[in-house]
Design a protein around this motif. Structure first.
Motif, PDB file in Angstrom:
ATOM      1  N   ALA A 184      -1.643  39.109 -34.467  1.00 26.77           N
ATOM      2  CA  ALA A 184      -0.849  40.271 -34.833  1.00 26.77           C
ATOM      3  C   ALA A 184      -1.760  41.157 -35.574  1.00 26.77           C
ATOM      4  O   ALA A 184      -2.528  40.786 -36.410  1.00 26.77           O
ATOM      5  CB  ALA A 184       0.478  39.958 -35.781  1.00 26.77           C
ATOM      6  N   LYS A 185      -1.887  42.666 -34.983  1.00 23.19           N
ATOM      7  CA  LYS A 185      -2.827  43.734 -35.387  1.00 23.19           C
ATOM      8  C   LYS A 185      -2.416  43.713 -36.949  1.00 23.19           C
ATOM      9  O   LYS A 185      -3.482  44.084 -37.708  1.00 23.19           O
ATOM     10  CB  LYS A 185      -2.593  44.692 -34.632  1.00 23.19           C
ATOM     11  CG  LYS A 185      -3.996  45.693 -34.891  1.00 23.19           C
ATOM     12  CD  LYS A 185      -3.848  46.913 -33.820  1.00 23.19           C
ATOM     13  CE  LYS A 185      -5.035  47.497 -33.893  1.00 23.19           C
ATOM     14  NZ  LYS A 185      -5.196  48.640 -32.961  1.00 23.19           N
ATOM     15  N   ALA A 186      -1.287  43.905 -37.417  1.00 28.46           N
ATOM     16  CA  ALA A 186      -1.000  44.180 -38.754  1.00 28.46           C
ATOM     17  C   ALA A 186       0.432  43.737 -39.091  1.00 28.46           C
ATOM     18  O   ALA A 186       1.396  43.886 -38.258  1.00 28.46           O
ATOM     19  CB  ALA A 186      -1.180  45.598 -39.358  1.00 28.46           C
ATOM     20  N   TYR A 187       0.762  43.137 -40.392  1.00 26.94           N
ATOM     21  CA  TYR A 187       1.996  42.618 -40.610  1.00 26.94           C
ATOM     22  C   TYR A 187       2.185  42.314 -42.101  1.00 26.94           C
ATOM     23  O   TYR A 187       1.061  42.414 -42.840  1.00 26.94           O
ATOM     24  CB  TYR A 187       2.232  41.361 -39.949  1.00 26.94           C
ATOM     25  CG  TYR A 187       1.556  40.044 -40.416  1.00 26.94           C
ATOM     26  CD1 TYR A 187       2.027  39.266 -41.274  1.00 26.94           C
ATOM     27  CD2 TYR A 187       0.402  39.768 -39.683  1.00 26.94           C
ATOM     28  CE1 TYR A 187       1.124  38.042 -41.734  1.00 26.94           C
ATOM     29  CE2 TYR A 187      -0.090  38.738 -39.962  1.00 26.94           C
ATOM     30  CZ  TYR A 187       0.095  37.894 -41.028  1.00 26.94           C
ATOM     31  OH  TYR A 187      -0.744  36.686 -41.460  1.00 26.94           O
ATOM     32  N   VAL A 188       3.302  42.383 -42.725  1.00 21.63           N
ATOM     33  CA  VAL A 188       3.437  42.057 -44.116  1.00 21.63           C
ATOM     34  C   VAL A 188       4.096  40.621 -44.279  1.00 21.63           C
ATOM     35  O   VAL A 188       5.152  40.293 -43.697  1.00 21.63           O
ATOM     36  CB  VAL A 188       4.431  43.159 -44.810  1.00 21.63           C
ATOM     37  CG1 VAL A 188       4.696  42.588 -46.399  1.00 21.63           C
ATOM     38  CG2 VAL A 188       3.771  44.428 -44.727  1.00 21.63           C
ATOM     39  N   CYS A 189       3.088  39.886 -45.107  1.00 18.28           N
ATOM     40  CA  CYS A 189       3.956  38.446 -45.234  1.00 18.28           C
ATOM     41  C   CYS A 189       5.423  38.330 -46.055  1.00 18.28           C
ATOM     42  O   CYS A 189       5.338  38.817 -47.085  1.00 18.28           O
ATOM     43  CB  CYS A 189       2.899  37.506 -45.884  1.00 18.28           C
ATOM     44  SG  CYS A 189       3.312  35.982 -46.306  1.00 18.28           S
ATOM     45  N   ASP A 190       6.138  37.727 -45.319  1.00 16.68           N
ATOM     46  CA  ASP A 190       7.464  37.766 -46.017  1.00 16.68           C
ATOM     47  C   ASP A 190       7.576  36.865 -47.450  1.00 16.68           C
ATOM     48  O   ASP A 190       8.565  36.618 -48.266  1.00 16.68           O
ATOM     49  CB  ASP A 190       8.489  37.219 -44.961  1.00 16.68           C
ATOM     50  CG  ASP A 190       8.907  38.382 -44.172  1.00 16.68           C
ATOM     51  OD1 ASP A 190       9.629  39.484 -44.445  1.00 16.68           O
ATOM     52  OD2 ASP A 190       8.553  38.529 -42.986  1.00 16.68           O
ATOM     53  N   SER A 191       6.363  36.173 -47.532  1.00 11.46           N
ATOM     54  CA  SER A 191       6.270  35.280 -48.667  1.00 11.46           C
ATOM     55  C   SER A 191       5.705  36.036 -49.929  1.00 11.46           C
ATOM     56  O   SER A 191       6.051  36.038 -51.027  1.00 11.46           O
ATOM     57  CB  SER A 191       5.586  34.022 -48.325  1.00 11.46           C
ATOM     58  OG  SER A 191       5.595  33.113 -49.613  1.00 11.46           O
ATOM     59  N   CYS A 192       4.442  36.265 -49.492  1.00 11.31           N
ATOM     60  CA  CYS A 192       3.473  37.055 -50.801  1.00 11.31           C
ATOM     61  C   CYS A 192       3.598  38.307 -50.756  1.00 11.31           C
ATOM     62  O   CYS A 192       2.977  38.970 -51.734  1.00 11.31           O
ATOM     63  CB  CYS A 192       2.024  36.490 -50.631  1.00 11.31           C
ATOM     64  SG  CYS A 192       1.177  36.939 -48.969  1.00 11.31           S
ATOM     65  N   LYS A 193       4.187  38.814 -49.670  1.00 15.50           N
ATOM     66  CA  LYS A 193       4.356  40.327 -49.768  1.00 15.50           C
ATOM     67  C   LYS A 193       3.007  41.397 -49.395  1.00 15.50           C
ATOM     68  O   LYS A 193       3.147  42.199 -49.681  1.00 15.50           O
ATOM     69  CB  LYS A 193       5.203  40.876 -50.747  1.00 15.50           C
ATOM     70  CG  LYS A 193       6.370  40.368 -50.948  1.00 15.50           C
ATOM     71  CD  LYS A 193       7.388  40.238 -50.024  1.00 15.50           C
ATOM     72  CE  LYS A 193       8.862  39.592 -49.961  1.00 15.50           C
ATOM     73  NZ  LYS A 193       9.786  39.588 -49.148  1.00 15.50           N
ATOM     74  N   ARG A 194       1.944  40.618 -49.125  1.00 17.52           N
ATOM     75  CA  ARG A 194       0.901  41.206 -49.041  1.00 17.52           C
ATOM     76  C   ARG A 194       0.501  41.527 -47.419  1.00 17.52           C
ATOM     77  O   ARG A 194       0.966  40.817 -46.641  1.00 17.52           O
ATOM     78  CB  ARG A 194      -0.516  40.408 -49.640  1.00 17.52           C
ATOM     79  CG  ARG A 194      -0.461  40.461 -50.936  1.00 17.52           C
ATOM     80  CD  ARG A 194      -1.530  39.720 -51.531  1.00 17.52           C
ATOM     81  NE  ARG A 194      -1.771  38.320 -51.092  1.00 17.52           N
ATOM     82  CZ  ARG A 194      -2.733  37.546 -51.456  1.00 17.52           C
ATOM     83  NH1 ARG A 194      -3.747  37.955 -52.223  1.00 17.52           N
ATOM     84  NH2 ARG A 194      -2.551  36.282 -51.236  1.00 17.52           N
ATOM     85  N   GLU A 195      -0.354  42.457 -47.131  1.00 17.70           N
ATOM     86  CA  GLU A 195      -0.518  42.627 -45.630  1.00 17.70           C
ATOM     87  C   GLU A 195      -1.339  41.737 -44.862  1.00 17.70           C
ATOM     88  O   GLU A 195      -2.083  40.835 -45.777  1.00 17.70           O
ATOM     89  CB  GLU A 195      -1.437  44.091 -45.601  1.00 17.70           C
ATOM     90  CG  GLU A 195      -0.449  45.333 -45.769  1.00 17.70           C
ATOM     91  CD  GLU A 195      -1.150  46.526 -45.443  1.00 17.70           C
ATOM     92  OE1 GLU A 195      -2.124  46.436 -45.159  1.00 17.70           O
ATOM     93  OE2 GLU A 195      -0.617  47.575 -45.652  1.00 17.70           O
ATOM     94  N   GLY A 196      -1.250  41.331 -43.791  1.00 15.86           N
ATOM     95  CA  GLY A 196      -1.924  40.495 -43.105  1.00 15.86           C
ATOM     96  C   GLY A 196      -2.285  41.043 -42.030  1.00 15.86           C
ATOM     97  O   GLY A 196      -1.947  41.995 -41.384  1.00 15.86           O
TER      98      GLY A 196
END
Length: 400
Positions: free
Chosen positions: A368-380
């Motif tokens: 994925a080019k960019a996403y927000v982790c639903d666990s730690c809420k940080r970008e990935g």
């Protein structure tokens, strides 16, 4: 450059060097053979003999032609600089392609050189003699080997007075000088301008960054313009990577220099006012020189100059867009390292679906080019564990 038209409203535009049709005839002989008895200056008539002992070029131009009106001021600056030096006097003869004397007079008023008196029939014969089919055309009357076709016009636009004496030998010398600045490993020679050894900072005009402070750093030369939407998008990406590198104290080994391609000072100031990095002053010819030296044809562009002062990569824009700060120092070698690391990470994840205790559906590994982790809420970025049934993404390290 427009072809010579049957009416002055033709819109075809490109630039062309008129083919030189000189044999052993001097400029005086050619003009005299076509019935020219005198020339015009801004002060009145002058004899043909005023051409003696000068390097002579014939400029075919017209007031109705937009590229001509753009080129004439550039040529005028060159003419005045060369003749102020006094070593090799240069004379230019204006031959008009205008359709009436009023337009001829208006165009000639902007020129510091001589002109052949307005005579449509005479001008037509001179066009034919020198095989001029497009304007503006500048025909040097010399036996030396000259650049071909539109190279001379481009040579003058690129180098100004340094282009004189307009020979192929001179063009090769200038290209070698450009290569020396690009690959010579001397950052100060590359980035300092005439009478300038500092770059500006966007703090109201008072800030300066001495160019010597950049020696030993990796430098990204960012070519862009405020009017360009792609540049606006990339500027934001670069700001994010720049801030991340700065926070990690990597700013001690990396700097961005903005080289504006804006066409006026208002656009330039609008573009640089919020930039966190230094930039080349608007009035400095180094902006144009650097575009030529690095062959910039499209913006945005980010040229990476290595710690040794030599070009390390022309793919800085792609590296920042794809990998952000992780791409530093934005070279091909770094790209290979990242791709290998991502490949190894993918092999560890495998292709099988996994379960997370906090989510009801199975998760599948993917890029994925960019996403927000639903666990730690940080970008990935890059590898993620994602649900194909709903919008749920995890960093692989956040799997529970």
């Amino acid at each position: 450059m427009p072809s010579l038209p049957s009416n002055p409203h033709t819109t075809l535009c490109s630039l062309h060097l008129g083919a030189l049709a000189m044999s052993d005839q001097s400029a005086l002989d050619v003009l005299a053979s076509h019935g020219v008895t005198c020339l015009l200056s801004s002060h009145g008539q002058v004899p043909l003999s005023s051409l003696e002992n000068r390097s002579v070029c014939i400029l075919f131009s017209a007031n109705w032609c937009r590229p001509c009106r753009t080129f004439v001021p550039q040529l005028a600056r060159l003419y005045e600089t060369v003749n102020a030096a006094g070593e090799h006097p240069l004379e230019i003869l204006f031959v008009s392609s205008d359709h009436d004397e009023k337009a001829f007079d208006e165009h000639f008023r902007c020129m510091p050189w001589l002109a052949v008196p307005f005579d449509a029939s005479l001008h037509g014969r001179l066009n034919k003699h020198y095989r001029v089919h497009r304007i503006p055309s500048l025909v040097p009357l010399t036996s030396e080997e000259m650049p071909g076709h539109d190279e001379l016009i481009g040579m003058i636009e690129d180098y100004g007075a340094e282009a004189f004496p307009f020979t192929k030998k001179r063009l090769e010398e200038l290209k070698l000088l450009d290569a020396s600045r690009r690959e010579g490993g001397n950052l100060e020679r590359l980035l300092a301008g005439e009478g300038r050894d500092c770059l500006l900072l966007s703090d109201g005009g008072a800030g300066r960054l001495p160019v010597p402070h950049l020696v030993g750093k990796t430098v990204g030369l960012y070519f862009g313009a405020s009017w360009s939407p792609p540049c606006s998008d990339f500027t934001q990406q670069l700001k994010e990577a720049y801030a991340e590198l700065k926070a990690a104290a990597r700013d001690q080994c990396f700097e961005v220099i903005f080289v504006s391609t804006d066409g006026n000072k208002e656009e330039f100031e609008a573009g640089t006012s919020s930039m966190p990095w230094p930039f080349i002053p608007y009035e400095d010819k180094s902006r144009k020189d650097l575009c030529r030296i690095f062959g910039i044809r499209r913006i945005p562009a980010l040229i990476i100059v290595g710690r040794d002062g030599r070009t390390a990569s022309r793919e800085g824009r792609e590296m920042v867009s794809e990998y952000g700060a992780m791409g530093f120092p934005f070279t091909a070698e770094r790209r290979r390292e990242i791709e290998e690391a991502l490949r190894e990470e993918g092999e560890k994840l495998g292709r099988r679906e996994v379960k997370d205790a906090r989510h009801e559906h199975a998760l599948k590994p993917g890029m994925a080019k960019a996403y927000v982790c639903d666990s730690c809420k940080r970008e990935g970025r890059f590898w993620a564990l994602s649900c194909e049934d709903c919008n749920y993404d995890l960093h692989p390290t956040c799997l529970n």
